[in-house]
Motif scaffolding. Structure first.
Motif: not given
Length: 99
Positions: A34-45, A47-53, A72-75
């Motif tokens: 369902l997500s257009k982003h790649t989702i990574r689960r790590e500990g208590d976070k 992460w939502f990333s673009t398809k290129d990482g 938390r956005g990374l911009d």
């Protein structure tokens, strides 16, 4: 869209950032499709990333936040946090509708 309507939508989107919905995203078998982003689960976070990482934002459990979840956005300036909050709220709605 009027300013008042935008503010109301932003408030509704923020209300969906709860620990329960954090767990829904973390544990849903549908979230990756369902997500257009790649989702990574790590500990208590989560992460939502673009398809290129490139990581765009993450969610984490944070008791200091009103609903217990911090986005938390990374911009670097928080400029896109509203966009990420809206995206996350729509993803939560999609997951809830699918189950």
């Amino acid at each position: 869209m009027s300013g008042g309507k935008q503010i109301k939508e932003q408030e509704q989107d923020s209300k969906l950032l709860t620990i329960e919905n954090y767990k829904l995203i973390r544990d849903s078998p549908y979230v990756d499709e369902l997500s257009k982003h790649t989702i990574r689960r790590e500990g208590d976070k989560i992460w939502f990333s673009t398809k290129d990482g490139y990581t765009l934002f993450w969610l984490e459990i944070n008791e200091d936040e009103p609903n217990g979840v911090k986005l938390r956005g990374l911009d670097g300036y928080g400029i896109r946090d509203r966009e990420f909050r809206k995206y996350t709220a729509n993803l939560i709605r999609k997951i809830a509708h699918t189950q």
